[in-house]
Write an enzyme that holds these catalytic residues in place. Structure first.
Site: not given
Ligand code: IDP
Ligand code: MG
Length: 140
Positions: A11, A118, A121, A132
């Site tokens: 990212k 974070n 992805h 994807e």
């Molecule tokens: P993942 O990347 O661990 O699969 P997902 O639930 O698919 O997590 O969410 C996509 C991205 O959205 C996350 O990597 C993070 O950057 C952001 N995100 C997910 N949940 C939250 C939240 O509750 N608050 C703020 N950002 C979030």
């Molecule tokens: Mg995800």
């Protein structure tokens, strides 16, 4: 049987902080292969497709804006159980509680932003991976 594939993104926070090599190193050190790689500036249309499952969530718009804030690196990695294996290398979504030893646990923290930054992805299922990969590597 051909090896499983997953779509990994470094990212904008990861690219900005010079962590692309570190992420690639962890993928390769684990024993997975890099099959395709490209750096790009993702536009809104591409990101809305990629993150369609999150449309309507409170962090959706901040997430799309964040992902447009700088270049990203898209990677197709291959290997048996690579989808699960990379999710394990990445660690929990929330970097504050992601286990030390994981990419997110070692390299990221809460920055007080609306969207969690974070570093990476990783696809979460074979169906997501196929979908994807076709978004980021349309000719693959
Ligand atoms: P993942 O990347 O661990 O699969 P997902 O639930 O698919 O997590 O969410 C996509 C991205 O959205 C996350 O990597 C993070 O950057 C952001 N995100 C997910 N949940 C939250 C939240 O509750 N608050 C703020 N950002 C979030
Ligand atoms: Mg995800």
């Amino acid at each position: 049987m051909s090896a499983e594939k997953t779509l990994i993104l470094v990212k904008p926070d990861g690219v900005r902080r010079g962590l692309t090599g570190e992420v690639i190193s962890r993928i390769e050190s684990k024993g997975y292969s890099i099959e395709a790689l490209r750096m790009l500036n993702a536009d809104r249309a591409l990101l809305e497709k990629h993150y369609a499952e999150h449309a309507g969530k409170p962090f959706y718009e901040p997430l799309v804006e964040f992902m447009m804030s700088g270049p990203i690196v898209a990677i197709v990695a291959t290997g048996n159980r690579v989808i699960e294996g990379f999710r394990s290398l990445a660690g929990a979504t929330d970097p504050t509680v992601a286990a030390p030893g994981t990419i997110r646990g070692d390299l990221a923290r809460d920055q007080g932003t609306k969207v969690v930054q974070n570093i990476v992805h990783g696809s979460d299922s074979p169906e997501s991976a196929a979908r994807e990969i076709s978004i980021f590597f349309p000719t693959n």
